[in-house]
Scaffold this active site. Structure first.
Site, PDB file in Angstrom:
ATOM      1  N   GLU A  26      36.845  44.792  49.279  1.00 24.00           N
ATOM      2  CA  GLU A  26      35.735  45.087  48.381  1.00 24.00           C
ATOM      3  C   GLU A  26      34.445  45.107  49.195  1.00 24.00           C
ATOM      4  O   GLU A  26      34.334  44.445  50.225  1.00 24.00           O
ATOM      5  CB  GLU A  26      35.665  44.003  47.294  1.00 24.00           C
ATOM      6  N   ASN A  71      34.533  43.570  41.294  1.00 25.25           N
ATOM      7  CA  ASN A  71      33.321  43.648  40.477  1.00 25.25           C
ATOM      8  C   ASN A  71      32.358  44.708  40.986  1.00 25.25           C
ATOM      9  O   ASN A  71      31.619  45.309  40.201  1.00 25.25           O
ATOM     10  CB  ASN A  71      32.629  42.286  40.467  1.00 25.25           C
ATOM     11  N   ASN A 171      37.836  47.607  36.580  1.00 24.71           N
ATOM     12  CA  ASN A 171      38.146  46.272  37.097  1.00 24.71           C
ATOM     13  C   ASN A 171      37.696  45.203  36.100  1.00 24.71           C
ATOM     14  O   ASN A 171      36.544  45.197  35.668  1.00 24.71           O
ATOM     15  CB  ASN A 171      37.418  46.028  38.424  1.00 24.71           C
ATOM     16  N   GLU A 172      38.618  44.345  35.708  1.00 26.80           N
ATOM     17  CA  GLU A 172      38.319  43.153  34.902  1.00 26.80           C
ATOM     18  C   GLU A 172      37.338  43.441  33.769  1.00 26.80           C
ATOM     19  O   GLU A 172      36.356  42.705  33.560  1.00 26.80           O
ATOM     20  CB  GLU A 172      37.787  42.031  35.818  1.00 26.80           C
ATOM     21  N   GLU A 291      45.112  41.342  42.267  1.00 25.48           N
ATOM     22  CA  GLU A 291      44.259  40.308  42.852  1.00 25.48           C
ATOM     23  C   GLU A 291      44.990  38.977  42.738  1.00 25.48           C
ATOM     24  O   GLU A 291      45.265  38.510  41.641  1.00 25.48           O
ATOM     25  CB  GLU A 291      42.891  40.204  42.156  1.00 25.48           C
ATOM     26  N   GLN A 343      41.223  38.565  49.647  1.00 24.09           N
ATOM     27  CA  GLN A 343      41.056  39.884  50.229  1.00 24.09           C
ATOM     28  C   GLN A 343      41.609  39.897  51.649  1.00 24.09           C
ATOM     29  O   GLN A 343      42.330  38.970  52.017  1.00 24.09           O
ATOM     30  CB  GLN A 343      39.591  40.285  50.171  1.00 24.09           C
TER      31      GLN A 343
END
Length: 494
Positions: A26, A71, A171-172, A291, A343
């Site tokens: 990310e 995010n 995402n989320e 994730e 990550q």
């Protein structure tokens, strides 16, 4: 302590999809700037990618990397990261309160992935953007047409399409911390419409629907049901996210977290099947656990580029849990087809770099590396007989956690095993049924007396050791010792 692992050739779970050994980069902290990309580094190549980092990524054998978030993606305009670098805008980045210089975008990242021997799992912005931007991104990346975005790619120096196969629909989106946060109804509708448009541009792509951002969310399960009601016919996977830590200092509970992961996987798979039955479909929506990791610290960048944030230092204890989580993914390979350790570099990562140009690997590097290298093939369903202990959260937890991978082409069986006991080694019998007699050819062990031992750029207290193997004839049964609080890989040939 005595333990028994029985492996019968007729008891199979399914084929391992190589993408369960995926990872995640990310635009966060030093994952990109100072991680994979540092033009002034002594090992930097012609594109500014660090050669030492690419070498370590290749050792991990990562087949797919999710990008660019996270995010971050919910406020990202993908067009900021293409074309002439001198004309790309510097943006304030709200998710992590950083500055994004846009010197790395999809133009660069797809090339980095190719050089690292990986593929891109691309996420689109369904927070501050929507279906049109996602559709255009697919055209830019994948289309061979004589149309605007495909021609833009060619103008930027890429005649051939990138052919990105796997795409995440946001995402989320259930999280109120997410830019453009939506209700399940709102998200399900926009995800379905986005999916339809993206697949009209490229019918060959696969799409991942956002599931709950953790099983602790109040909307968990209801979110999955609602989003799938809208998007089931257009998506191929639904995502799962979960992180683990030992902030409480209770190691036995920490070691049991993979039991929670297993329950999470089975619950979401059941929800997918409920929607399939309700809609009377033959198609199965599978799972993308895109994730997962051990994660302790969260912070923001303070409006800087490449800030030192979320750079957790991992212990042997953390590595043992990562090993258990990997086994859980392997043991659910009939439904989990993609997984991304979050990550890859610097940010809660197995690979670290420093401002002085050095790079090194953390304790968690090793269980991942051995799983990725040796965990390809058919996951077997072993019978494990051993003692257990009582967990406040999960009930009875077996001391021995294991997965078994049969690689018929190599004529080998690989047993991954963790002994969760803090006090006792396990005298373990490994028995094969309906196989030819096997010979133990390798026993790799990750162990230290100190569960809090770590690796740094100057010293490595936790390294894999190859245990000496006694010469023995091939047999249907082998006896091995699994040390207390240790991760192990046993490789048998037949």
């Amino acid at each position: 302590m005595k333990a028994e692992i029985i492996i019968n050739r007729n008891y199979r779970i399914g084929e391992i999809d190589r993408r369960i050994y995926g990872s995640f980069i990310e635009h966060l902290g030093r994952a990109v700037y100072g991680g994979i990309y540092e033009p002034g580094h002594p090992t930097a190549d012609d594109r500014g990618f660090r050669g030492d980092v690419i070498g370590l990524v290749k050792e991990l054998n990562v087949p797919i990397v999710r990008y660019p978030g996270g995010n971050f993606v919910s406020g990202y305009n993908w067009e900021d990261g293409i074309g002439d670098k001198s004309k790309r805008p510097r943006r304030i980045e709200l998710a992590w309160q950083s500055v994004e210089p846009n010197q790395v975008g999809i133009d660069e990242f797809q090339e980095w992935a190719r050089r690292a021997g990986s593929e891109v799992m691309m996420a689109v912005n369904l927070g501050t953007a929507g279906p049109s931007e996602a559709m255009n991104c697919v055209e830019y990346c994948n289309s061979e047409t004589d149309t605007h975005y495909a021609q833009m790619r060619r103008k930027n120096g890429f005649e051939k399409p990138f052919k990105i196969k796997t795409w995440c629909l946001g995402n989320e989106m259930d999280g109120d911390w997410q830019m453009g946060h939506k209700t399940a109804e709102e998200y399900g509708r926009v995800a379905a419409e986005t999916a339809k448009l993206m697949k009209l541009v490229d019918p060959e792509i696969e799409l991942v629907l956002c599931g709950s951002s953790s099983p602790e969310m109040p909307s968990y399960i209801d979110w999955e049901l609602t989003a799938l009601e809208h998007a089931y016919d257009y998506v191929d996977y639904i995502s799962l996210h979960s992180y683990y830590n030992n902030k409480s200092g209770n190691t036995p509970e920490f070691f049991a977290r993979s039991v929670g992961m297993d329950r999470f996987i089975k619950t979401v798979a059941s929800v997918c099947d409920i929607v399939r039955a309700k809609k009377r479909r033959s198609k199965t929506v599978n799972l993308s656990f895109d994730e997962w990791n051990v994660w302790y610290n969260c912070s923001n960048a303070g409006w800087k580029i490449g800030a030192h944030i979320m750079e957790d230092c991992y212990t042997l204890e953390d590595a043992i849990v990562v090993g258990c989580l990997l086994m859980t993914l392997q043991n659910n390979c009939d439904r989990v087809k993609i997984a991304c350790m979050a990550q890859l570099v610097n940010v809660i990562a197995p690979i670290m770099t420093d401002d002085d140009g050095s790079s090194w690997v953390q304790t968690t590097f090793y269980p991942f590396m051995f799983a990725s290298a040796n965990g390809r093939g058919t996951a077997m369903k072993p019978v494990v007989n051993c003692g257990s202990y009582r967990s406040a959260d999960f009930g009875e937890v077996p001391y021995i956690e294991t997965s078994v991978i049969h690689n018929a082409e190599k004529r080998e069986l690989v047993v991954f095993a963790v002994n969760r006991s803090l006090d006792d080694g396990a005298e373990t019998s490994v028995r094969f049924e309906n196989f030819e007699d096997c010979a133990l050819v390798e026993h790799v062990e990750l162990y230290s007396d100190d569960l809090k031992a770590v690796n740094t750029k100057t010293s490595s207290a936790v390294l894999p050791a190859r245990r000496e193997i006694e010469a023995a004839l091939p047999s249907a049964e082998h006896r091995v010792k699994l040390k207390k609080h240790s991760w192990n890989m046993l490789r048998f040939a037949y």
